[in-house]
Enzyme design. Structure first.
Site, PDB file in Angstrom:
ATOM      1  CG  HIS A  19      -0.298   0.051   2.546  1.00 30.44           C
ATOM      2  ND1 HIS A  19       0.619  -0.884   2.988  1.00 30.44           N
ATOM      3  CD2 HIS A  19      -0.422   0.941   3.568  1.00 30.44           C
ATOM      4  CE1 HIS A  19       1.018  -0.578   4.216  1.00 30.44           C
ATOM      5  NE2 HIS A  19       0.394   0.535   4.592  1.00 30.44           N
ATOM      6  CG  HIS A  79       0.167   4.153   4.827  1.00 25.14           C
ATOM      7  ND1 HIS A  79      -0.566   3.349   5.664  1.00 25.14           N
ATOM      8  CD2 HIS A  79      -0.629   5.230   4.530  1.00 25.14           C
ATOM      9  CE1 HIS A  79      -1.764   3.899   5.866  1.00 25.14           C
ATOM     10  NE2 HIS A  79      -1.820   5.035   5.191  1.00 25.14           N
ATOM     11  CG  ASP A 124       5.260   2.548   6.926  1.00 29.66           C
ATOM     12  OD1 ASP A 124       4.354   2.957   6.174  1.00 29.66           O
ATOM     13  OD2 ASP A 124       5.052   1.730   7.853  1.00 29.66           O
ATOM     14  CG  HIS A 125       4.498  -0.337   3.829  1.00 25.96           C
ATOM     15  ND1 HIS A 125       4.479  -1.666   4.182  1.00 25.96           N
ATOM     16  CD2 HIS A 125       4.095   0.342   4.930  1.00 25.96           C
ATOM     17  CE1 HIS A 125       4.084  -1.784   5.437  1.00 25.96           C
ATOM     18  NE2 HIS A 125       3.844  -0.575   5.917  1.00 25.96           N
ATOM     19  CG  HIS A 166      -3.705  -0.453   6.556  1.00 19.80           C
ATOM     20  ND1 HIS A 166      -3.559  -0.302   7.914  1.00 19.80           N
ATOM     21  CD2 HIS A 166      -2.677   0.263   5.997  1.00 19.80           C
ATOM     22  CE1 HIS A 166      -2.505   0.466   8.150  1.00 19.80           C
ATOM     23  NE2 HIS A 166      -1.956   0.820   7.005  1.00 19.80           N
ATOM     24  CG  ASP A 175       1.020  -1.557   7.479  1.00 17.66           C
ATOM     25  OD1 ASP A 175       1.937  -2.341   7.317  1.00 17.66           O
ATOM     26  OD2 ASP A 175       1.200  -0.339   7.578  1.00 17.66           O
ATOM     27  CG  HIS A 179       4.471  -2.974  10.206  1.00 21.01           C
ATOM     28  ND1 HIS A 179       3.670  -2.248  11.046  1.00 21.01           N
ATOM     29  CD2 HIS A 179       4.590  -2.231   9.082  1.00 21.01           C
ATOM     30  CE1 HIS A 179       3.320  -1.117  10.444  1.00 21.01           C
ATOM     31  NE2 HIS A 179       3.866  -1.086   9.252  1.00 21.01           N
TER      32      HIS A 179
HETATM   33 ZN    ZN Z   1       3.268   0.351   7.751  1.00 19.99          ZN
HETATM   34 ZN    ZN Z   2       0.073   1.452   6.528  1.00 19.63          ZN
END
Ligand code: ZN
Ligand code: ZN
Length: 296
Positions: A61, A63, A65-66, A138, A205, A263
């Site tokens: 996804h 976000h 951090d990914h 999520h 997530d 995570h």
């Molecule tokens: Zn994340």
């Molecule tokens: Zn996320």
């Protein structure tokens, strides 16, 4: 053999010990990268994964951090004169954002970067395996991934000899499913055994979902997020993440062989309490650390 390396095991923000999420699967000479957080290219070096062998990147996804690591990785590969195309799979509708990460500074990328929007179903097919996407729950559209080796067919030696099977007969028999031998119709299943292909599920997530349980049924390995301890379950519900205990419940219901949690929120410098609560539900649980490698 499937080799799995945890490149980053923190969620949302890094710590001294943990980089943000990315997992590499090495199979048949290729690398498949699941998520690509900031700094993933250095983690690849640190843990001896050849970035040239990355065939495809699967982004769960959008976000940061990914996905932010894609920006640096594609540029470094260009500097190193990559020639092979690089495939990046992202949730359908997010292609433009990822394209912007690659093009915003007009960097000279002299190889092909192919960004593909995905939906539920098979998104990548290799000779002896496939990768499927499935929906997670999520705060934005998120997919989990299933890496599934094809089942292998083995002819039972004594039976094959007795029937006089040889040469091309084996592949022909495998395709047709039946064969007429000495006037007798023989079924493939009567002379073969099936070795189940290995199955790995990557779920982050997400809240714990039925979909993850179904997809992970009898999996050899489930990699599941555990952002929080069950003490902070309210926060997990609110932010659409899972607690360690919830992830363990998914593993238990799916009857997986091994559960590895990652995570983790940066608040858990000591992951022991998370491990303890998960193990109270599902014994074969481990907590990932950066650089953890396993082969299945
Ligand atoms: Zn994340
Ligand atoms: Zn996320």
């Amino acid at each position: 053999m499937i080799d799995i390396t945890f490149l980053g095991t923190a969620g949302s923000a890094p710590t001294k010990e943990r980089a943000m999420p990315a997992v590499a699967i090495e199979y048949d000479g290729n690398v498949f990268l699941f998520d690509c957080s900031e700094g993933t290219q250095r983690q690849l070096m640190e843990y001896s994964i050849n970035p040239f062998k990355i065939k495809a990147i699967f982004i769960t996804h959008l976000h940061g951090d990914h996905v932010i690591g894609v920006a640096g990785l594609v540029r470094t590969l260009a500097l190193l004169n990559r020639v092979e195309p690089l495939y990046i799979y992202v949730p359908e509708g997010e292609e433009k954002k990822v394209n912007l990460l690659i093009t915003f500074d007009n960097a000279l990328i002299n190889y092909k970067v192919v960004i593909k929007g995905i939906r539920t179903g098979t998104i990548f097919k290799g000779k002896t395996f496939m990768i499927n996407a499935f929906r997670l729950e999520h705060s934005i559209k998120t997919y989990g991934f299933l890496f599934k080796e094809n089942d292998k067919l083995h002819f039972i030696k004594e039976k094959s000899l007795a029937l006089g099977l040889k040469g091309e007969m084996f592949s022909k028999f495998s395709k047709t499913g039946t064969m007429l031998i000495n006037g007798k119709r023989i079924k493939l299943k009567d002379v073969t055994t099936i070795e189940k292909g290995k199955k790995i599920v990557y779920a982050t997530d997400t809240r714990p979902t039925k979909n993850t349980v179904l997809t992970s049924a009898n999996a050899d390995l489930l990699i599941h997020e555990a952002t929080y301890s069950d003490v902070l379950k309210d926060l997990a519900v609110q932010r659409k993440h899972s607690t360690a205990k919830e992830a363990a419940t998914v593993a238990k219901k799916a009857k997986v062989k091994i559960l590895i949690l990652f995570h983790l929120s940066s608040r858990y410098a000591d992951a022991e309490p998370l491990l303890k609560e998960a193990k109270s539900v599902f014994k074969d649980t481990s907590i990932a650390y950066d650089g953890l490698k396993l082969s299945i």
